[in-house]
Design a protein around this motif. Structure first.
Motif, mmCIF file in Angstrom:
data_model
loop_
_atom_site.group_PDB
_atom_site.id
_atom_site.type_symbol
_atom_site.label_atom_id
_atom_site.label_comp_id
_atom_site.label_asym_id
_atom_site.label_seq_id
_atom_site.Cartn_x
_atom_site.Cartn_y
_atom_site.Cartn_z
ATOM 1 N N ASN A 174 -65.912 41.088 41.298
ATOM 2 C CA ASN A 174 -65.935 42.054 40.107
ATOM 3 C C ASN A 174 -64.858 42.914 40.006
ATOM 4 N N ALA A 175 -63.816 42.939 40.996
ATOM 5 C CA ALA A 175 -62.906 43.870 40.927
ATOM 6 C C ALA A 175 -62.087 43.230 39.755
ATOM 7 N N VAL A 176 -61.255 44.376 39.188
ATOM 8 C CA VAL A 176 -60.139 43.951 38.083
ATOM 9 C C VAL A 176 -58.951 44.517 38.177
ATOM 10 N N GLN A 227 -57.099 44.819 50.606
ATOM 11 C CA GLN A 227 -58.243 44.473 49.976
ATOM 12 C C GLN A 227 -58.734 45.545 49.042
ATOM 13 N N VAL A 228 -58.930 44.791 47.771
ATOM 14 C CA VAL A 228 -59.397 45.598 46.684
ATOM 15 C C VAL A 228 -60.760 45.285 46.624
ATOM 16 N N GLY A 229 -61.497 46.564 46.776
ATOM 17 C CA GLY A 229 -63.096 46.389 47.017
ATOM 18 C C GLY A 229 -63.901 46.213 45.536
ATOM 19 N N THR A 230 -65.233 45.744 45.898
ATOM 20 C CA THR A 230 -66.104 45.262 44.863
ATOM 21 C C THR A 230 -66.215 46.423 43.704
ATOM 22 N N GLY A 231 -65.942 45.772 42.533
ATOM 23 C CA GLY A 231 -65.950 46.552 41.488
ATOM 24 C C GLY A 231 -64.766 47.557 41.181
ATOM 25 N N ALA A 232 -63.927 47.469 42.002
ATOM 26 C CA ALA A 232 -62.631 48.595 41.622
ATOM 27 C C ALA A 232 -61.928 47.914 40.611
ATOM 28 N N SER A 233 -61.065 48.847 39.925
ATOM 29 C CA SER A 233 -60.351 48.660 38.939
ATOM 30 C C SER A 233 -58.755 49.183 39.218
ATOM 31 N N SER A 269 -56.783 49.566 52.172
ATOM 32 C CA SER A 269 -58.157 49.293 51.769
ATOM 33 C C SER A 269 -58.622 50.098 50.445
ATOM 34 N N ILE A 270 -59.033 49.671 49.498
ATOM 35 C CA ILE A 270 -59.522 50.191 48.336
ATOM 36 C C ILE A 270 -60.956 50.115 48.192
ATOM 37 N N GLY A 271 -61.606 51.203 48.213
ATOM 38 C CA GLY A 271 -63.004 51.194 48.353
ATOM 39 C C GLY A 271 -63.833 50.722 46.972
ATOM 40 N N ALA A 272 -65.127 50.183 47.180
ATOM 41 C CA ALA A 272 -65.983 49.647 46.042
ATOM 42 C C ALA A 272 -65.918 50.807 44.960
ATOM 43 N N GLY A 273 -65.810 50.101 43.789
ATOM 44 C CA GLY A 273 -65.682 51.073 42.361
ATOM 45 C C GLY A 273 -64.691 52.009 42.255
ATOM 46 N N ALA A 274 -63.526 51.993 43.184
ATOM 47 C CA ALA A 274 -62.399 53.053 42.925
ATOM 48 C C ALA A 274 -61.698 52.551 41.685
ATOM 49 N N VAL A 275 -61.057 53.758 41.330
ATOM 50 C CA VAL A 275 -60.213 53.472 40.003
ATOM 51 C C VAL A 275 -58.862 53.731 40.462
ATOM 52 N N ILE A 276 -57.705 52.912 40.570
ATOM 53 C CA ILE A 276 -56.524 53.068 41.079
ATOM 54 C C ILE A 276 -55.602 53.381 39.868
ATOM 55 N N ILE A 277 -54.928 54.629 39.543
ATOM 56 C CA ILE A 277 -54.285 55.031 38.501
ATOM 57 C C ILE A 277 -52.818 55.267 38.782
ATOM 58 N N GLU A 278 -52.454 55.062 40.284
ATOM 59 C CA GLU A 278 -51.126 55.579 40.506
ATOM 60 C C GLU A 278 -50.949 54.538 41.643
ATOM 61 N N VAL A 316 -58.356 54.343 50.255
ATOM 62 C CA VAL A 316 -58.292 54.838 48.795
ATOM 63 C C VAL A 316 -59.863 54.949 48.204
ATOM 64 N N VAL A 317 -60.373 55.722 47.656
ATOM 65 C CA VAL A 317 -61.912 55.729 47.358
ATOM 66 C C VAL A 317 -61.997 56.768 46.126
ATOM 67 N N GLY A 318 -62.974 56.415 45.084
ATOM 68 C CA GLY A 318 -63.386 57.372 44.254
ATOM 69 C C GLY A 318 -62.565 57.084 42.873
ATOM 70 N N ASN A 319 -63.012 57.766 41.924
ATOM 71 C CA ASN A 319 -62.680 57.647 40.389
ATOM 72 C C ASN A 319 -62.172 58.955 40.045
ATOM 73 N N PRO A 320 -60.867 59.227 39.684
ATOM 74 C CA PRO A 320 -59.695 58.356 40.080
ATOM 75 C C PRO A 320 -59.713 58.474 41.888
ATOM 76 N N GLY A 321 -58.945 57.303 42.129
ATOM 77 C CA GLY A 321 -58.699 57.038 43.377
ATOM 78 C C GLY A 321 -57.950 58.053 44.199
ATOM 79 N N LYS A 322 -58.535 58.427 45.538
ATOM 80 C CA LYS A 322 -57.943 59.581 46.265
ATOM 81 C C LYS A 322 -57.537 58.784 47.619
ATOM 82 N N ILE A 323 -56.579 59.045 48.216
ATOM 83 C CA ILE A 323 -56.280 58.611 49.758
ATOM 84 C C ILE A 323 -57.115 59.689 50.907
ATOM 85 N N ILE A 324 -57.946 59.015 51.429
ATOM 86 C CA ILE A 324 -58.734 59.793 52.183
ATOM 87 C C ILE A 324 -58.385 59.922 53.643
ATOM 88 N N LYS A 325 -57.424 58.830 54.113
ATOM 89 C CA LYS A 325 -56.965 58.589 55.384
ATOM 90 C C LYS A 325 -55.941 57.268 55.292
#
Length: 200
Positions: free
Chosen positions: A138-140, A152-158, A170-179, A187-196
């Motif tokens: 379900n990632a888009v 890897q683009v996580g489950t439900g990420a956009s 590694s892009i976390g589940a549900g993350a929204v990548i805008i840059e 990367v996790v979150g909405n909008p996506g942020k690099i955590i490590k």
């Protein structure tokens, strides 16, 4: 056709092949403790004749899938897709890639070797996926996105249009990548942020 990987991911690949009426000749796995896969006896050391039959690497982990691909001496299958997947005629898809049930790949996209387009994932027009990328369920991935090797683009990420994502991200589940995202980032979150960053 052979399946290399007697795990849960292998079961989904089994269903893909079954949906296309492709005969399964053997199932391989390196783990000596795994003796049976569905109705098949698992082979741990394939013989020369078995290696002449095309094999799908049914391994969900991108790193391990690349390691196995490097040392596997048999023939790799062409890309395979579930009968329910919607795939444009105007795409390029390299050997070893698997497309799961309900996935969509639209026109102009180019998919590298040994990628996974998982259940219900959407890969829009003119997307470039390099080798060993995994687009999770379900990632888009929207139009004109480029994703480098092993990411890897996580489950439900956009991922919004035109973004460039580096290798082994590694892009976390549900993350929204805008840059754009650099290599090895998590990367996790909405909008996506690099955590490590992952160890190269």
């Amino acid at each position: 056709m052979n399946i290399y990987g007697a795990s849960g991911h292998g079961k989904v690949v089994f269903d893909i092949l079954k949906s296309r009426n492709i005969q399964i000749d053997a199932v391989f796995d390196d783990n000596q403790e795994i003796q049976k896969f569905l109705s098949f006896k698992v082979t741990h050391k394939p013989n020369e004749d078995q290696l002449k039959i095309p094999s799908v690497l049914a391994i969900g982990n991108n790193v391990i899938r690349k390691q196995v691909a490097r040392r596997f001496t048999g023939m790799i299958s062409e890309a395979v897709s579930h009968a329910s997947a919607i795939i444009s005629d105007n795409i390029k898809m390299a050997a070893g890639t698997v497309v799961m049930p309900g996935a969509i790949i639209n026109a102009g996209s180019k998919i590298g070797k040994h990628c996974i387009i998982n259940s219900g994932a959407v890969v829009e027009h003119d997307v470039q996926l390099q080798d060993f990328v995994h687009i999770a369920p379900n990632a888009v991935v929207t139009g004109n996105v480029t994703i480098a090797e092993g990411t890897q683009v996580g489950t439900g990420a956009s991922v919004i249009p035109g973004v460039k994502i580096g290798k082994w991200v590694s892009i976390g589940a549900g993350a929204v990548i805008i840059e754009d995202v650099p290599d090895f980032a998590v990367v996790v979150g909405n909008p996506g942020k690099i955590i490590k960053y992952l160890n190269e």
